[in-house]
Structure formats: structure tokens, C-alpha cells
Design an enzyme around this catalytic site. Structure first.
Site, PDB file in Angstrom:
ATOM      1  N   LYS A  15       0.836  -1.203   0.000  1.00 26.77           N
ATOM      2  CA  LYS A  15       0.000   0.000   0.000  1.00 26.77           C
ATOM      3  C   LYS A  15       0.870   1.251   0.000  1.00 26.77           C
ATOM      4  O   LYS A  15       0.672   2.156  -0.819  1.00 26.77           O
ATOM      5  CB  LYS A  15      -0.923   0.010   1.214  1.00 26.77           C
ATOM      6  CG  LYS A  15      -1.885   1.193   1.235  1.00 26.77           C
ATOM      7  CD  LYS A  15      -2.607   1.327   2.560  1.00 26.77           C
ATOM      8  CE  LYS A  15      -1.739   2.063   3.553  1.00 26.77           C
ATOM      9  NZ  LYS A  15      -2.476   2.439   4.790  1.00 26.77           N
ATOM     10  N   ASP A  63      -6.440   1.061   0.925  1.00 23.11           N
ATOM     11  CA  ASP A  63      -6.533   1.394   2.350  1.00 23.11           C
ATOM     12  C   ASP A  63      -7.902   0.967   2.876  1.00 23.11           C
ATOM     13  O   ASP A  63      -8.677   0.309   2.170  1.00 23.11           O
ATOM     14  CB  ASP A  63      -6.252   2.886   2.588  1.00 23.11           C
ATOM     15  CG  ASP A  63      -7.394   3.778   2.121  1.00 23.11           C
ATOM     16  OD1 ASP A  63      -8.315   3.284   1.424  1.00 23.11           O
ATOM     17  OD2 ASP A  63      -7.374   4.975   2.448  1.00 23.11           O
TER      18      ASP A  63
END
Length: 314
Positions: free
Chosen positions: A182, A200
Site C-alpha cells: 500500500k 486502504d
């Protein structure tokens, strides 16, 4: 998830898959009415209640791709100024800020990093920093001891392995302490212009609400959503979805009555459907409040967004 409408006041139009694809006149009319009503609610006008039209559950892969891409186009119109909500001036600042954003808000990170980067402006500086002094600066972000270890560790790795420069490859970034996929995609997409999907908590919540995927693991979500869009769309798609999740489609109580993509959402009705009540749930620039960044892009300010206050400003 948000709350169900207790009165059962909304009616769901039952349409066949064929009708949805060919856009029968009645369905098109209902979709247009709902879309117009939601946009008025976001703009601050309270229209009358309208009926939502849900996509059919038995959706073909082609229909899913079309609906997903249409949602992204609609969100691009609502948030044309969407951007990463961490303040940064270079790749080093972005990778550090993204690591610090774990388990806290971008706003809190943005309020904290000015002091950090003023004292340690380069990887070389942070690599030899006194951990106790760094911990004191990072204390407001939570988990400050672990975060201090990560940012000092990644700074040392940058100095020792990459000549003090943040690498522009996924396989190199994920080797840095505290940097996962991420974080790597945030850096690649926003510091290097290389497409990536940022999975997220907001992104995970919304793509499941929209029935783009039933996957729950970030890497599998990333793969599933990546297959629905051209690679060139991935970074902006991430911004659009995350912005919508922060401003309108909240975790506990989505503002369904103020949602511009309500006609395309299978989860419509899980939150507040009354337009006026939903409008009160809007956050950041949609609700008249400051955004996440102390130094946002000019396009955001031009659109009516407000800069966040510095740490300690109340």
C-alpha cells in the site's frame, strides 16, 4: 456498515439484467432523478426524497466493468481536484509520511511532519537521529516508538542501499522497513507517476459495498479491481474512491441521500437516505470543514477546500 432505513420508505425498482444494460426509459428516468437529487444535496440544496435504482445482483463481468468505470467517471466529476492528502515535497517526505499514517489520520501526520522534516530534512539526517528525539516529535501520531524505528530504519536503508534516494520500483520499496505494498503504491503513483492501486481501509470498504469484489485481503482486492480498469486509471481511481469514502460514504453511517453515485450503488439505503439529514453528515470541503493538508494544491483551494490547521492550533 451504516444504518438501514427503519421505515422501509425507499422502493427498489426490480429490473432485469437486460433492462439495465439497454437502459429502459423508466430506469433511465429514475436514475437521472436520483443523480440530480444527490448532486443538489452535495451542493447544499435539499430536494425531495427520490427512489433509488439498484443494479441487479446477477451482474455479468462486462456489466460490472461498465458500472465500475461509470462510478469512477462520476466521482472524477465530483472530485476533479482529488489528490494525495499527505503533505510532501519529495519522495523521501512522502514515504516517511505514508509510514507514519498507519493507525492515525493524514491530518495528524501533516500536523506532525513539519517539525520532523525541519530537523531531519534528508535520509542521511534521519538515519543518524537520536531515537528518543524522534519519538518525541512523532508522539502525536500514536505507536510512536514503532514508527520511529521504521522511519530511522528506512532512512538507513536508503542511505546504505540506494545512495540516499527513494527507489522507484515496487520490489525495492517493499524491502524498506515499514513499507508494504500500500505504501509503495502511494509513493509510486504520487511521487513517480507510476500507476498503482492504494488499498486502504476506505478503498476496501467501498469496493465491497459497490460489489466490485467480494475479496477481503488487500492483495486480492488490488488484483480484482486492477482487472476492471486500465492501468493508467489506477492512481486517480484510488484518490476518487478514498475521497468518496472520507467525505460521503462513511463506515458507520454513509450519507446515501447526498451521494452522487446512489443509482449505481447496491448498498444504497445502508445509511441516511433523507437528503437534508444526509447533507449534515458530509465531511471536509463538502461539509465546509478544513481538509487533511496544511498545504493543499491550489486546485483544491480553488474548489472551495480549506487548508487544515497546524498542530496545536485547536
Amino acid at each position: 456498515m451504516g444504518e438501514q432505513d427503519p421505515g422501509g420508505g425507499k422502493k427498489t425498482a426490480k429490473v432485469t439484467k437486460k433492462a439495465v444494460v439497454k437502459k429502459a426509459p423508466a430506469v433511465v428516468k429514475q436514475v437521472a432523478v436520483k443523480k440530480a437529487a444527490a448532486k443538489k444535496a452535495v451542493a447544499g440544496k435539499a430536494p425531495a426524497k427520490t427512489v433509488a435504482v439498484k443494479p441487479v445482483k446477477a451482474e455479468s463481468p462486462t456489466a460490472l466493468v461498465r458500472r465500475a468505470r461509470r462510478i469512477n467517471r462520476e466521482l472524477a466529476e465530483v472530485f476533479p481536484y482529488a489528490h494525495p492528502e499527505l503533505d510532501f515535497e519529495n519522495p523521501f517526505q512522502l514515504v516517511v509520511a505514508t509510514v507514519l499514517s498507519a493507525q492515525t489520520t493524514d491530518l495528524r501526520v501533516n500536523q506532525t511532519t513539519p517539525a520532523l522534516f525541519a530537523k531531519y530534512p534528508t535520509p542521511e539526517d534521519l538515519a543518524v537521529a537520536n531515537p528518543e528525539e524522534v519519538e518525541e516529535i512523532l508522539r502525536p501520531t500514536g505507536f510512536f516508538r514503532a514508527k520511529t524505528k521504521s522511519v530511522i530504519g528506512l532512512s538507513k536503508a536508503l542511505v546504505e542501499q540506494f545512495g540516499g534516494e527513494v527507489p522507484g520500483r515496487l520490489e525495492d520499496l517493499v524491502k524498506l522497513p515499514g513499507v508494504g505494498r500500500k505504501t509503495a503504491f502511494v509513493v509510486l503513483g504520487n511521487a513517480f507517476g507510476r500507476p498503482g492501486i492504494t488499498v486502504d481501509t476506505h478503498f476496501q470498504r467501498l469496493v465491497r459495498r459497490w460489489q466490485w469484489t467480494a475479496e477481503t485481503e488487500p492483495d486480492k482486492i488490488e488484483a480484482a479491481i486492477g482487472a476492471l480498469f486500465p492501468k493508467s486509471d489506477w492512481t486517480d481511481l484510488s484518490h476518487h474512491v478514498i475521497w468518496h469514502g472520507r467525505r460521503i460514504c462513511h463506515a458507520r453511517k454513509p450519507a446515501c441521500g447526498a451521494c452522487p453515485i446512489a443509482p449505481l450503488c447496491p448498498a444504497y439505503g445502508e445509511g441516511e437516505t433523507d437528503p437534508e439529514k444526509a447533507r449534515k453528515l458530509l465531511k471536509y470541503e463538502k461539509g465546509g470543514f478544513p481538509g487533511q493538508r496544511l498545504n493543499p494544491p491550489q486546485a483544491y483551494l480553488d474548489a472551495g477546500g480549506k487548508a487544515a490547521p497546524p498542530l496545536g492550533a485547536g
